[in-house]
Motif scaffolding. Structure first.
Motif, PDB file in Angstrom:
ATOM      1  N   THR A   1     102.264  78.603 -13.740  1.00 23.23           N
ATOM      2  CA  THR A   1     103.466  78.672 -14.497  1.00 23.23           C
ATOM      3  C   THR A   1     104.664  78.730 -13.267  1.00 23.23           C
TER       4      THR A   1
ATOM      5  N   GLU B   1     106.098  80.587 -11.606  1.00 27.02           N
ATOM      6  CA  GLU B   1     106.604  81.877 -11.461  1.00 27.02           C
ATOM      7  C   GLU B   1     106.473  82.660 -10.182  1.00 27.02           C
ATOM      8  N   ARG B   2     107.425  83.280  -9.668  1.00 25.00           N
ATOM      9  CA  ARG B   2     107.409  84.173  -8.321  1.00 25.00           C
ATOM     10  C   ARG B   2     106.304  85.115  -8.602  1.00 25.00           C
ATOM     11  N   ARG B   3     105.515  85.503  -7.630  1.00 29.11           N
ATOM     12  CA  ARG B   3     104.459  86.287  -7.773  1.00 29.11           C
ATOM     13  C   ARG B   3     105.309  87.612  -7.759  1.00 29.11           C
TER      14      ARG B   3
ATOM     15  N   GLY C   1     100.041  79.000  -4.459  1.00 27.82           N
ATOM     16  CA  GLY C   1      99.858  79.844  -5.253  1.00 27.82           C
ATOM     17  C   GLY C   1      99.842  81.329  -4.739  1.00 27.82           C
ATOM     18  N   THR C   2     100.401  81.418  -3.593  1.00 29.95           N
ATOM     19  CA  THR C   2     100.545  82.833  -2.878  1.00 29.95           C
ATOM     20  C   THR C   2     101.916  83.348  -3.312  1.00 29.95           C
TER      21      THR C   2
ATOM     22  N   ARG D   1     104.088  81.854  -5.548  1.00 30.80           N
ATOM     23  CA  ARG D   1     104.342  81.688  -6.927  1.00 30.80           C
ATOM     24  C   ARG D   1     102.990  81.076  -7.709  1.00 30.80           C
ATOM     25  N   ASP D   2     102.944  81.377  -8.983  1.00 26.38           N
ATOM     26  CA  ASP D   2     101.745  81.196  -9.633  1.00 26.38           C
ATOM     27  C   ASP D   2     101.549  79.881  -9.792  1.00 26.38           C
ATOM     28  N   HIS D   3     100.135  79.234  -9.689  1.00 24.16           N
ATOM     29  CA  HIS D   3      99.485  77.954  -9.772  1.00 24.16           C
ATOM     30  C   HIS D   3     100.253  77.194 -11.179  1.00 24.16           C
TER      31      HIS D   3
END
Length: 98
Positions: A53, A55-57, A46-47, A49-51
């Motif tokens: 989706t 997707e890259r943060r 989760g850091t 990329r999003d949990h």
């Protein structure tokens, strides 16, 4: 073995110094490296990329062989120097402001 260089705040969270090394099963893609990082360092889930989706943060960038891979599809194969361990895959904290 793929070498990965994390930004300072993620190194602190993962309790590592310097590079980390991960084994990638199957094709050496961006998503395979991210999966391996999260498997080896669950506190990083989760850091990067999003949990939900995956997707890259927004304020993280991916670099391989001095090329920005941040906007590439996650199933993009990584270049041979990264796969061979000659160069690290970089996850860089982006700066914003003006």
């Amino acid at each position: 073995m793929i070498r990965v260089l994390l930004p300072a705040h993620l190194k602190t969270l993962a309790r590592v110094s310097g590079e980390v090394q991960v084994d990638v099963a199957g094709q050496p893609t961006i998503v395979a490296v991210l999966d391996a990082i999260e498997a080896s360092y669950p506190m990083l889930q989760g850091t990067i990329r999003d949990h939900g989706t995956l997707e890259r943060r927004p304020f993280l960038r991916f670099f391989a062989c001095q090329e920005d891979y941040s906007l590439e599809p996650t199933d993009t194969l990584l270049p041979p120097p990264i796969v061979d361990g000659k160069e690290p895959f970089l996850i860089i904290g982006a700066m914003a402001g003006g």
